[in-house]
Structure formats: C-alpha cells, structure tokens
Design a protein around this motif. Structure first.
Motif, PDB file in Angstrom:
ATOM      1  N   GLY A 511       3.083   6.212  -0.083  1.00 49.45           N
ATOM      2  CA  GLY A 511       2.941   4.590  -0.430  1.00 49.45           C
ATOM      3  C   GLY A 511       1.545   4.525  -1.053  1.00 49.45           C
ATOM      4  O   GLY A 511       0.697   5.109  -1.522  1.00 49.45           O
ATOM      5  N   GLN A 512       1.566   3.066  -0.322  1.00 49.24           N
ATOM      6  CA  GLN A 512       0.449   2.192  -1.298  1.00 49.24           C
ATOM      7  C   GLN A 512      -0.748   2.379  -0.968  1.00 49.24           C
ATOM      8  O   GLN A 512      -1.174   2.532  -0.007  1.00 49.24           O
ATOM      9  CB  GLN A 512       0.483   1.104  -1.821  1.00 49.24           C
ATOM     10  N   GLY A 513      -1.714   3.208  -2.121  1.00 49.36           N
ATOM     11  CA  GLY A 513      -2.923   3.577  -0.907  1.00 49.36           C
ATOM     12  C   GLY A 513      -3.124   5.384  -0.474  1.00 49.36           C
ATOM     13  O   GLY A 513      -4.000   5.775   0.555  1.00 49.36           O
TER      14      GLY A 513
END
Length: 720
Positions: A511-513
């Motif tokens: 996911g994000q990051g």
C-alpha cells in the motif's frame, strides 16, 4: 446559688419555681447551656447520682436535683458559674441560674478550705516528706488580683506541734521559737515529719496560714487579712505490718545487643509503707543467660541489691552480645516478709538489620494485583527469634500503590509479606514503571532502599532470533504477538518504537508508503503483514561475524498500564541455506562464483524456519536455495522416470510378442473386454514338435498354402 468547692449543692424551689403551664401540665425544664465548672445531676437513691439534661418541677421540689462542682487543675479562691434552663411553657422565658463557688463558703462536708490538706500516712519510727500533694495553700494567692500574686508568699505558723514526733525544715527542727515555714518549702520537699517510734496510732499538728509580703520576714497578719486555721493529721502504721509489693508494670527489659541498660524504677519498683528503700532487698534466684547484672559503681557482678540501689540507678544489665532471649528470677524481702518469685524478661534488640537486595517486581499487563513475596522483599535481624520488621513508605508512589489485604497502605510488616497479604498494582495507565523508596525498621535498627516495580508485557516476543543481513523479514506473530493482551483488554494493542535497533529499521509493507520507516503499528498491522524489519548490511571489519542488536517498543492498550518490550536479535551474513528465526521476504544480492553479474532471487524461492525456530540452536531443518538448485534435481528425477518408463514398456512388449503354446478360447469376450483368461497352456503331452523345413525337401503343394508375411492383427487378436 452559693456553694463550696468539691461539693454537691441541691437546687431548691426557692431558686427555681413554676407551678403549671397554660394547659395545666406540670412544668419541665431542659438544660440549654451547661455549666462550665460543674454538672447537673439527679439523685437516684442513697449516694447514687446520674448526670441529666431535663427534670421536672416535682423532682426539684423533692430535693433530687443538684449542681455538682468539679475541681479544676489550677487553684482558685472564688469562681463564678451558671446554667441556663428553658421551661416547657412557651410563655416563660429562659432562666439563667448564677452559681458562685468559693472556698469561703461554709459547708460541713468540706474538711479544709485550702487547695489540699490530705494528711499523711507514716510508718512507726520512720520519717516522711510532707509534699505539695498533701499540703497546698496556693488558693490563698488566687484570692488576689493576678498582678499582685507575685508580691506575696503563703506563710504557715505551727500553733500546736506533733505529740509523737517532730517537724523538720531542711533537716533542722521547727521549734516554738521559729514555728514558721512557707509554701515554697513544701513545694521543694523541705518539710518532713519524723515519728518518735512510740506506739501511738496517730498524730497531728495545727497551723495558721495567711499571705505575707514576699521577701519580708514572718510577721503577724493584718486585721483584714484572710487567715486559714486548720489541722494536718498523721496516721501512724506499725512497722513490718505488711510485705513489700512489686508495683512495676513493665517486666520486660529490652537491651540493645552488646550494650548496657540501667534497671530503673520502671522495671523494679516496690511499695512497702513500713520499710525504707534500703531495707527492701532483691535476691536473684536465676541469673539471665544472655548477660549479667552489675553494680555500676564497681562494675562487679551482683546477686543481691536494694530498692535504694534501683532508685539511685546503681544496678545495670550488661548484654553479652548474643541475640538470645533471657530472664531473671528474683524475690523481694523487707527482712521479715518474702514475696513469691517474680520474673523479669530480658529481650535483646539487634543493632543491625539485614535487608536482602529487593528484586525488581514485575506486574503483568492487565493484572489487578501482584503479590509481594518473601523472596522479593525480606529484612531480618538474624537472631533465633526474629524481631518484627516494619516497612514504611518514604514518599507516595506516582503510578503504583502498595496494598495490605487489598487496601492501600503506607506501612506493612515482614509478617504480612510472609502471610501473602501484601501486593502491588498500578493505579494509573501512563508509565511502565515506578520506584517506591521505603524505610525498613526493627526495634533498634533501620535500613532504607528502593522498590522498583515494572510492567511486564502481555505478549509473545521471540528470543534472540537469527536474522540475515541485507534482507527484509516479516514482522508477524513469529517475532511479536500481542494477541493475549488484545483478548484480555478487549482492545487493539499498539506498538511504539522507543529505541531503534542499530542495524535494522521497521518499514511498512504494501500500500501507500511501502518501504518507508514506521515507528508505530498495531497488532492488526502485524496480523495483516503490513510491517517488516529491514536488516542493514554490515560492511565493516566484523562483516562476517554475528552481531547482537535489539529494538525497544512500548506496548499500549486502553485501560492497562503500558509495558516496555525488548526484541533482541542476532544478525549474520546471509546464506541461501541458512536457517532464520523469521520469514525472509526479500534477500540481498548474491555474486556469481565466476564473476558473472550478481543475481537477486526473490519470493517463492525462499524457505523460512518454522515459527518455533526463533533460536539458532534448535532450528527446524528446511532447504533454501535459488531457482537452479531446485530445478536441476527435479529435471534429473524426471529423466530417470522417463527412462524407467521406456524400459518397462520394452519389457512388457517383448513378453507379449514371444512364442506361446496355448489353446484358443471358444467364446469371444464382449466388447473386447477380457473378463477371464483368453488362453491357457496345453498339456505337454499333446504338444506337436516343431521341426525345421528344408527348402529342397518341401512339398510344392504344401508351400503354396504357407504365408511368407504376417498379416496385421486386429484388436484383441493374438498369435497362437
């Protein structure tokens, strides 16, 4: 109403009278304001009285209601008092009855108008001091204004001297020529009566007392002076009429280990009215085994001593330095009477207190309380009989609380610890630890220390797993698992990194990051595989050696105190065949042996240790390798299987096409299926021998019926 001191004065109907109220009912009185120097009482019968706050007019007229004066501590001559009453009739106002108490009031029940004139008991032939407790005329000074009292003295003049004895003042006889003494002489125990040893049972002397200017010699009182004239009575008792009596209340002598303690009147004190202190003798029957009695003047051991020796503090007990308990058995005698044996116990107090270093106390997250056991906290005096040790909290804890029987306390004993009654709990959910300073105290010694209390995480933490350098491992339940805390607290636990490892960092997965460092994550993040630990490569001198490292995290959950988690781990150079304590999800770049470009295997090619293989010493064996190390053995096995299949087919084919001597079956199997044998061997006796045919001898006619080639067989046809 006027009354004398120390008396009961009846309240008459002449002082207080009402007949009936508006309704014709008898009047009743209730006490609104109590007297300050006495009390309101009712006579029950004879000499029995009770304190009251209400009474009726009939009781008052019957003479049953009294005011009783109670003597104050300070002398006085005249004092005012009052009591306020409210009647049961609303139309009558409250009644204030003033009361005057005076030493000048005449009363047949009062034997003396002085503050004290109690007389004296004396033994036949002996002397005794007349002190302030027996004779005191200080109330004469109280008749003056307070500013004038310091200018006057109370002067006594003996009118009639004792018949069977004499009075002495500081050892000098008081004579007819100088019959005076002052109250100050009585206060300093200078006045004494000496009996002449006659058989008279009583004696007395009379005197006059008045105020005389301070510093002026004795003179006659002025005409207007207040003069008291009274008799001081002396009761003479026969000598040796009674045995000495031990009146000591404390028969336990406590001595500091190895020290000396004087035996005072607190431990050995007798009363013998017909014997002097030097005539009352103590005889030791059994000496104490933990020391000895000595005379403080000579330092010699003694077996006998007098009450006078005790009064002068000439008897002492010397401890031999041991912690054993002892006792002394003795009798008391006045030369004629002997008492039964008494026992004085001698207890030894340890001069040191030994405190075992307190262990750190761990309180499991979510627990309501944790017992403090003797192994955690113990203080001892070291003797055969342990003294009671008291623990006192020096300052109030900030986050934790100590309890006895589940009640918060600031003091507890070693006995309560041994009985399992002392416990600790965290009362606030803001800190993972607390320090409690305390003082441990015995009877004669004390020692201070600190009790450290730490919250223990309710989580499963891997124990020093081996992790490969340059790789990334998944942080899952194999490394950290706070599921037990989640189940107990019914909330989602959170991990916060408070000390980062030197050779690794926590990163986010998916996911994000993704790949970014992360300092806070939840148990759900671990369950979802969103957190990984990225192990850095060590390129220094110790690159090939194992290295220790650790990460410190704070485990929190709502409603429970936080706990510090320590995740220790060891890093080592990566090996494709290594066994590691976590699931490797990314491996470092590996160089080829012949200098070919480096390759990085990923993903499914990796195998990990079992979830229980957190230690390097007891791994579960599993093979890791790159793609080729797996494919080559598989290809070899497949090739061998193919060769085996070909060989088997050849052997089966050969067996089916060989020479057979069989007989055909009469019926043909249905649908080509062979449900039973379609041929069977013939009897050897019926075999027709085969013979070779020579081409020259062959019959031409026969040869034309023989085939030279084999026709093609149809399905389920065999040569026979």
């Amino acid at each position: 109403m006027a009354t004398a001191e120390r008396t009961k004065q009846a309240i008459s109907s002449g002082m207080l009278k009402a007949v009936t109220d508006e309704n014709g009912d008898e009047i009743r009185y209730s006490l609104q304001k109590s007297p300050r120097r006495g009390r309101l009482i009712r006579q029950i019968q004879g000499n029995q009285f009770e304190e009251i706050t209400t009474f009726s007019q009939a009781e008052l007229e019957a003479g049953n209601i009294y005011y009783e004066h109670q003597m104050p501590e300070e002398p006085f001559w005249v004092v005012r008092d009052s009591l306020q009453l409210q009647s049961s009739s609303p139309s009558l106002p409250a009644v204030l009855l003033p009361i005057t108490v005076s030493f000048s009031a005449a009363d047949h029940n009062v034997s003396s108008q002085l503050w004290k004139n109690k007389g004296l008991d004396v033994v036949q032939g002996q002397s005794k001091v007349i002190d302030r407790s027996r004779l005191d005329a200080s109330n004469l000074l109280a008749s003056l204004a307070e500013a004038e009292r310091s200018t006057q003295d109370v002067l006594f003049k003996v009118k009639e001297f004792p018949t069977h004895g004499r009075l002495t003042l500081a050892g000098v006889d008081i004579t007819q020529d100088a019959p005076y003494f002052h109250q100050e002489d009585v206060d300093t125990d200078a006045l004494e009566y000496q009996h002449d040893d006659s058989g008279a049972p009583s004696d007395s002397f009379s005197f006059r007392a008045w105020l005389n200017p301070h510093g002026r010699g004795p003179s006659s009182p002025p005409q207007s002076a207040l003069v008291m004239e009274e008799i001081f009575r002396l009761n003479v008792r026969p000598r040796d009429s009674s045995a000495p009596e031990l009146v000591s209340l404390d028969l336990l002598l406590e001595v500091l280990q190895g020290s000396t303690e004087v035996l005072s009147k607190q431990y050995l004190n007798t009363i013998d009215e017909d014997s002097t202190p030097d005539e009352v003798r103590f005889k030791v029957l059994k000496s104490p085994t933990n020391g000895q009695l000595v005379n403080t003047d000579t330092n010699q051991q003694i077996k006998e001593f007098t009450q006078e020796d005790i009064n002068a503090e000439r008897v002492a007990f010397v401890s031999d330095g041991s912690l054993s308990q002892g006792f002394m058995e003795f009798t008391v005698s006045d030369g004629k009477h002997h008492t039964t044996p008494y026992t004085l116990h001698v207890g030894i107090l340890a001069h040191t207190l030994m405190l075992t270093k307190p262990q750190e106390i761990f309180v499991l997250q979510g627990d309501d309380q944790t017992p403090i056991t003797e192994s955690m906290l113990r203080a001892s005096t070291g003797g055969p009989i342990e003294e009671e040790v008291l623990y006192k909290i020096a300052s109030t804890p900030k986050y934790a609380a100590l309890m006895v029987d589940r009640q918060t306390t600031h003091a507890f004993t070693q006995k309560q610890i041994n009985e399992g009654r002392v416990s600790v709990r965290f009362v606030t959910s803001t800190s993972p630890r607390d320090s409690i300073p305390f003082l441990a105290r015995s009877r004669a010694a004390n020692v201070s220390s600190v009790l450290n209390i730490t919250v223990k995480p309710l989580a499963k933490i891997a124990k020093d797993p081996l992790l490969p350098r340059g790789a990334t491992v998944l942080v899952d339940g194999q490394l950290l698992d706070a599921t037990p805390l989640a189940n107990k607290a019914k909330t989602l636990p959170t991990f916060t990194v408070i000390q980062k490892p030197k050779s690794a960092r926590f990163v986010r997965m998916k996911g994000q990051g993704e790949g970014e460092p992360v300092n806070t994550f939840t148990q759900k993040d671990l369950d979802d595989g969103l957190v990984a630990l990225e192990i850095l490569n060590n390129t220094g001198k110790q690159a090939d050696a194992d290295a220790k490292d650790e990460a410190r995290l704070l485990l929190k959950a709502h409603g429970v105190p936080p706990a510090e988690c320590v995740l220790p781990f060891t890093t080592a150079p990566y090996s494709p065949t290594g066994v590691y304590g976590a699931r490797v999800i990314k491996t470092p770049t590996l160089p080829d042996k012949k200098g070919a470009p480096p390759r990085r295997p990923y993903g499914p090619g990796q195998t990990t240790a079992s979830p229980n293989s957190g230690s390097r010493k007891t791994p579960v064996v599993s093979r890791r390798g790159n793609l080729w190390s797996i494919l080559v053995p598989i290809l070899i096995i497949l090739l061998l299987l193919i060769l085996a299949a070909v060989l088997a087919f050849y052997l089966v084919r050969r067996n089916k096409t060989g020479k057979h001597n069989v007989q055909t079956v009469a019926t043909k199997p249905k649908n080509g299926d062979v449900s039973q044998e379609t041929f069977r061997k013939t009897d050897p006796a019926n075999n027709i021998p085969m013979s070779s045919i020579d081409g020259k001898e062959a019959d031409p006619e026969l040869l034309q019926h023989c085939r030279t080639t084999n026709p093609a067989l149809k399905k389920n046809q065999y040569w026979v």
